[in-house]
Design an enzyme around this catalytic site. Structure first.
Site, PDB file in Angstrom:
ATOM      1  N   TYR A 193      -9.144 -10.595  15.746  1.00  0.00           N
ATOM      2  CA  TYR A 193      -8.047 -10.902  14.760  1.00  0.00           C
ATOM      3  C   TYR A 193      -6.300  -9.525  14.976  1.00  0.00           C
ATOM      4  O   TYR A 193      -7.100  -9.153  14.706  1.00  0.00           O
ATOM      5  CB  TYR A 193      -8.110 -11.795  13.929  1.00  0.00           C
ATOM      6  CG  TYR A 193      -7.106 -11.968  13.184  1.00  0.00           C
ATOM      7  CD1 TYR A 193      -6.264 -12.887  13.640  1.00  0.00           C
ATOM      8  CD2 TYR A 193      -6.688 -11.977  11.432  1.00  0.00           C
ATOM      9  CE1 TYR A 193      -4.902 -13.645  12.894  1.00  0.00           C
ATOM     10  CE2 TYR A 193      -6.214 -12.831  11.302  1.00  0.00           C
ATOM     11  CZ  TYR A 193      -4.505 -12.889  11.634  1.00  0.00           C
ATOM     12  OH  TYR A 193      -3.787 -13.461  10.541  1.00  0.00           O
ATOM     13  N   CYS A 194      -5.533 -10.672  15.857  1.00  0.00           N
ATOM     14  CA  CYS A 194      -4.653  -9.315  15.689  1.00  0.00           C
ATOM     15  C   CYS A 194      -4.823  -7.813  16.688  1.00  0.00           C
ATOM     16  O   CYS A 194      -5.884  -7.856  17.164  1.00  0.00           O
ATOM     17  CB  CYS A 194      -4.454  -9.263  14.125  1.00  0.00           C
ATOM     18  SG  CYS A 194      -2.900  -7.893  13.740  1.00  0.00           S
ATOM     19  N   ILE A 195      -4.461  -7.106  15.636  1.00  0.00           N
ATOM     20  CA  ILE A 195      -6.044  -5.730  16.463  1.00  0.00           C
ATOM     21  C   ILE A 195      -6.988  -5.647  16.828  1.00  0.00           C
ATOM     22  O   ILE A 195      -7.157  -4.559  17.292  1.00  0.00           O
ATOM     23  CB  ILE A 195      -5.264  -4.313  15.278  1.00  0.00           C
ATOM     24  CG1 ILE A 195      -5.125  -3.041  16.160  1.00  0.00           C
ATOM     25  CG2 ILE A 195      -5.506  -4.246  14.386  1.00  0.00           C
ATOM     26  CD1 ILE A 195      -4.722  -1.922  15.683  1.00  0.00           C
ATOM     27  N   GLY A 201      -7.831  -8.585  18.357  1.00  0.00           N
ATOM     28  CA  GLY A 201      -8.563  -8.819  19.153  1.00  0.00           C
ATOM     29  C   GLY A 201      -8.117  -7.532  20.377  1.00  0.00           C
ATOM     30  O   GLY A 201      -8.785  -7.978  21.185  1.00  0.00           O
ATOM     31  N   LEU A 207      -6.981 -14.208  18.431  1.00  0.00           N
ATOM     32  CA  LEU A 207      -6.125 -14.562  17.445  1.00  0.00           C
ATOM     33  C   LEU A 207      -5.024 -13.869  17.246  1.00  0.00           C
ATOM     34  O   LEU A 207      -4.862 -13.329  16.734  1.00  0.00           O
ATOM     35  CB  LEU A 207      -7.047 -15.067  16.297  1.00  0.00           C
ATOM     36  CG  LEU A 207      -8.648 -15.716  16.249  1.00  0.00           C
ATOM     37  CD1 LEU A 207      -9.101 -16.046  14.997  1.00  0.00           C
ATOM     38  CD2 LEU A 207      -8.907 -17.036  16.628  1.00  0.00           C
TER      39      LEU A 207
END
Length: 605
Positions: free
Chosen positions: A338-340, A342, A366
């Site tokens: 998720y975000c960083i 990811g 994500l």
């Protein structure tokens, strides 16, 4: 059994950017670019400037202004166009004023405002003189946009920076922010006899005291991990100096054999994905028959100043994957970032593919970027001048304070996250109740100096991962080596990871990519439980070597579905999983139970 990870020794100070002409070896930095070579007096001065300017570089802004001014000065035709635009806007305002005075007509300012601008939608803004106030501000915004576009020879980054700063200045003087020019506030003041302003003053005093005492905002204490949020049952199966790994208890009689390992962002706490049971992604995954593991990152302090991106891989993702497979007895895992988190997962997966490590079954990203060339408004704060200021500010304490990061995100949506809240709380005297996501967003974390500088420089500024220059274990990695099926999610209103930037993953791998675009923002779009009537998703799968579609053509061809994207992802995970079996037996003989129950101590740091 608790898995131990090797802790790397503190590294040397970060070097300058990698030489683009050499895809393997970093260029030897000049003394001026070497952070360790900077004079202490200069560093202290730069840090003081950054502190006074709220973390932004006034030198970079001055450079942007000079770039704009000198190119506009030698472009008389373009200057004339801008002047004509200003005259046209002034004429429209004069015509509107005369028309409303003569005929008592109405004006609807929001008709010419940006779609996301909700400041002037109340009916009271249609009346004179309030409509004129609103139209004047909107005319100034349009003039600013006209003056900061199509200036031949000017760097686009500089124009975008000037436009952003100009809009922030205009937001400060917007008529909606003053009790004398906001008709909603005036009406509330007359009806309540001024009690709204007294109540708002008490709210402002309370918030100021909480800020000085470094307490969370009013109402946030109602959402405490382990009590009202992050309540999905589980236990800690691994812990090192940087990360804990949570294994959640199964709720079904049989489970899919491949576990799900979630790598959240470390910019904030992990429990955005495990809020209340009804909107917890973890809870819904467990109820679908998946064995779920989650990384909970430590909130770094000064002792962690030398932790870099690779430490988050070697102390975070890799030992978490080993612990996940050992605890579940599986050979492969579904990995989710998720975000960083990811981005970290992508570079980890690329290194694993390069090294023929086949422990990943699928990859899910994500709202995570891998190509940072069009990284949205956050890139406004990333250039050499800005990074130099941040480096010098972080040198003193070794971390970037949470308030700095939160302030940057708030500026990106200042109308929604700053001014509208101040109007409602302090002028209308209406304390806005905090929801679980809003309360979570106040639970911010610090960032290690080395990691944050490396992340901004190598990814945002130089785009090393997408362009094949990001070095892991002495060799560059390439996302094209990844061959695992990918599910990627973008959100329509994302100001942190714009969906068109997330979409670029299609060009960077040789994998089958299923891309889902959901409405909502960076957090609200991801936390999208089934049953919400205000959600929709577009989704399509691209096979390897299929004809490439650009984002706009993809948007026209993707299948549209009402509701949440979660069920589509659950179905995709099931299609890439084996036949269900009994849940893995809990082995307390290993002593891993001694690490404690979820959510664990790191979330309270």
């Amino acid at each position: 059994m608790t898995v131990q990870a090797k802790i790397t020794a503190p590294r040397a100070p970060l070097q300058g950017p990698i030489n683009r002409s050499d895809p393997v070896a970093p260029a030897k930095p000049d003394a001026a670019d070497d952070f360790s070579a900077e004079e202490p007096i200069d560093r202290l001065l730069h840090a003081a400037i950054g502190t006074m300017s709220a973390g932004f570089s006034p030198m970079g802004l001055a450079e942007a202004w000079f770039d704009w001014a000198v190119h506009l000065a030698v472009s008389p035709a373009r200057s004339a166009e801008i002047a004509m635009s200003c005259a046209t806007e002034a004429g429209r305002l004069a015509e509107l004023n005369l028309s409303m005075l003569a005929h008592g007509g109405e004006c609807i300012p929001c008709e010419r405002a940006l779609p996301q601008d909700k400041r002037f939608r109340h009916p009271s803004w249609r009346q004179w003189p309030f409509a004129l106030y609103a139209e004047t501000l909107l005319a100034l915004e349009r003039t600013l946009d006209e003056a900061t576009c199509n200036i031949h020879g000017t760097t686009p980054h500089h124009l975008a920076m000037l436009r952003f700063v100009g809009r922030q200045a205009l937001d400060c003087v917007a008529p909606s922010n003053s009790p004398l020019t906001n008709p909603e506030v005036l009406d509330a003041t007359l009806k309540s006899g001024g009690r709204n302003l007294l109540t708002g003053a008490s709210f402002a005093l309370d918030d100021w005291q909480r800020t000085l005492e470094k307490k969370r905002p009013a109402g946030a204490d109602a959402f405490t991990p382990g009590e009202t949020v992050a309540t999905t049952k589980g236990r800690i199966v691994h812990r090192n100096r940087l990360a804990e790994v949570i294994q959640y208890e199964p709720t079904t009689a049989v489970v899919h054999p491949e576990p799900v390992l979630i790598v959240p962002a470390w910019i904030m706490k992990y429990y955005i994905l495990d809020l209340r049971p009804e909107n917890s992604l973890v809870k819904h995954l467990v109820d679908q028959g998946f064995t779920v593991f989650m990384i909970s990152w430590k909130n770094p302090d000064e002792s962690d100043r030398e932790l870099g991106m690779d430490d988050y891989r070697t102390l975070g993702v890799l030992p978490a994957l080993a612990a996940t497979l050992e605890a579940s007895g599986a050979r492969k895992a579904h990995a989710v970032g998720y975000c960083i988190g990811g981005t970290l997962l992508a570079l980890t997966a690329a290194a694993m593919a390069r090294d023929l490590d086949e422990r990943l079954q699928t990859l899910t990203f994500l709202a995570a970027q891998t190509d940072f060339r069009e990284a949205g408004e956050l890139s406004l704060f990333v250039d050499e001048s800005e990074l130099a200021i941040l480096d010098d500010m972080m040198a003193e304490r070794g971390v970037l304070e949470a308030s700095r990061m939160a302030g940057t995100f708030h500026l990106l949506r200042s109308n929604d996250l700053i001014w509208s809240r101040m109007i409602r709380n302090y002028l209308l005297g209406q304390r806005e109740p905090l929801g679980d996501i809003a309360a979570w967003s106040t639970d911010a974390t610090r960032m290690p100096a080395a990691m944050h500088s490396e992340y901004l420089r190598k990814l945002y500024l130089n785009n090393d991962l997408a362009e094949g220059r990001f070095v892991i274990d002495g060799q560059p990695v390439s996302l094209h080596d990844i061959r695992r099926p990918i599910f990627a999610v973008g959100t329509e209103w994302d100001h942190v990871a714009p969906w068109r930037s997330v979409f670029k993953l299609h060009n960077l791998t040789e994998s089958e990519v299923t891309f889902a675009l959901t409405n909502g923002g960076h957090n609200q779009g991801i936390v999208s439980p089934p049953g919400r009537a205000d959600r929709h998703v577009r989704i399509a799968t691209a096979k390897p070597r299929e004809r490439h579609l650009d984002p706009d053509r993809w948007l026209q061809s993707a299948a549209y579905h009402e509701g949440s994207w979660w069920p589509h992802w659950f179905e995709w995970l099931e299609q890439h999983s084996g036949a269900r079996t009994r849940p893995p037996a809990r082995d307390d003989r290993s002593g891993s139970h001694a690490l404690g129950a979820a959510p664990g101590p790191f979330v309270f740091g």
